[in-house]
Scaffold this motif. Structure first.
Motif, PDB file in Angstrom:
ATOM      1  N   THR A 104     -25.277  -4.963   8.875  1.00  0.00           N
ATOM      2  CA  THR A 104     -26.504  -5.394   8.201  1.00  0.00           C
ATOM      3  C   THR A 104     -26.135  -5.940   6.824  1.00  0.00           C
ATOM      4  OG1 THR A 104     -26.867  -3.269   7.107  1.00  0.00           O
ATOM      5  CG2 THR A 104     -27.805  -3.522   9.341  1.00  0.00           C
ATOM      6  N   GLY A 105     -27.087  -6.559   6.169  1.00  0.00           N
ATOM      7  CA  GLY A 105     -26.847  -7.073   4.821  1.00  0.00           C
ATOM      8  C   GLY A 105     -26.426  -5.979   3.858  1.00  0.00           C
ATOM      9  N   LYS A 106     -27.095  -4.853   3.907  1.00  0.00           N
ATOM     10  CA  LYS A 106     -26.773  -3.736   3.012  1.00  0.00           C
ATOM     11  C   LYS A 106     -25.387  -3.186   3.318  1.00  0.00           C
ATOM     12  CE  LYS A 106     -29.093  -2.332   0.226  1.00  0.00           C
ATOM     13  NZ  LYS A 106     -29.132  -2.708  -1.213  1.00  0.00           N
ATOM     14  N   ARG A 108     -22.904  -4.863   4.464  1.00  0.00           N
ATOM     15  CA  ARG A 108     -21.944  -5.830   3.909  1.00  0.00           C
ATOM     16  C   ARG A 108     -21.772  -5.597   2.406  1.00  0.00           C
ATOM     17  NH1 ARG A 108     -20.640 -10.334   7.167  1.00  0.00           N
ATOM     18  NH2 ARG A 108     -20.270 -11.668   5.366  1.00  0.00           N
ATOM     19  N   GLU A 109     -22.872  -5.330   1.715  1.00  0.00           N
ATOM     20  CA  GLU A 109     -22.789  -5.034   0.277  1.00  0.00           C
ATOM     21  C   GLU A 109     -21.931  -3.797   0.036  1.00  0.00           C
ATOM     22  OE1 GLU A 109     -26.443  -5.067  -2.134  1.00  0.00           O
ATOM     23  OE2 GLU A 109     -27.419  -5.988  -0.390  1.00  0.00           O
TER      24      GLU A 109
END
Length: 164
Positions: A104-106, A108-109
């Protein structure tokens, strides 16, 4: 030297011979036309690799070549090795980036933060989440990417170009 012999392994014998001084020039003559045997023979110190279907002329040329200190590899094996060598190397960057598509985007962060060497506490503070949430994200990243530890995650993040 042959790869397989009645009381031993030709690759091991070649390796042992390579430790002698002066070092004898070993040519592997075998029926086993496998790249892993070619590589293992050369790593073990062989200066030649011929298949048993080689002509008498090729065998003589290999012996003469070895005596001069040169190397000779079966023409058929050489062609195959050259084809492999000429193939473009796999693009690590795109392979690594492709692996990250499951995140997910989070996540990846969080992976970028892990790649930057941040602890769970530091990730939590940087990304405004609880430490437990940061830890959960790290665990999910490792599981989704089939990684064993944060170091592997950091390497993958680097290979994917996330840390540039």
């Amino acid at each position: 030297m042959d790869i397989r012999m009645p009381r031993g392994d030709g690759l091991t014998a070649t390796e042992q011979l390579a430790r002698l001084d002066p070092r004898p020039h070993v040519i592997v003559l075998t029926t086993f036309d496998l790249d892993e045997y070619v590589q293992a023979a050369l790593r073990s110190g062989a200066v030649g690799f011929l298949l048993k279907d080689a002509s008498a002329g090729d065998m003589l040329a290999a012996v003469r070549s070895a005596a001069r200190g040169d190397a000779m590899i079966s023409p058929r094996v050489t062609r195959r090795l050259l084809r492999k060598f000429a193939e473009p190397a796999p693009d690590r960057h795109s392979d690594a980036a492709r692996r990250l598509t499951v995140l997910t985007g989070k996540e990846r962060e969080v992976l970028v933060a892990v790649g930057g060497g941040l602890s769970n506490t530091e990730i939590a503070a940087t990304l405004y989440m609880s430490e437990a949430t940061a830890k959960t994200h790290v665990s999910r990243i490792l599981a989704k990417l089939s990684l064993n530890n944060r170091v592997q995650a950091a390497i993958l993040a680097h290979q994917a170009g996330l840390l540039e």
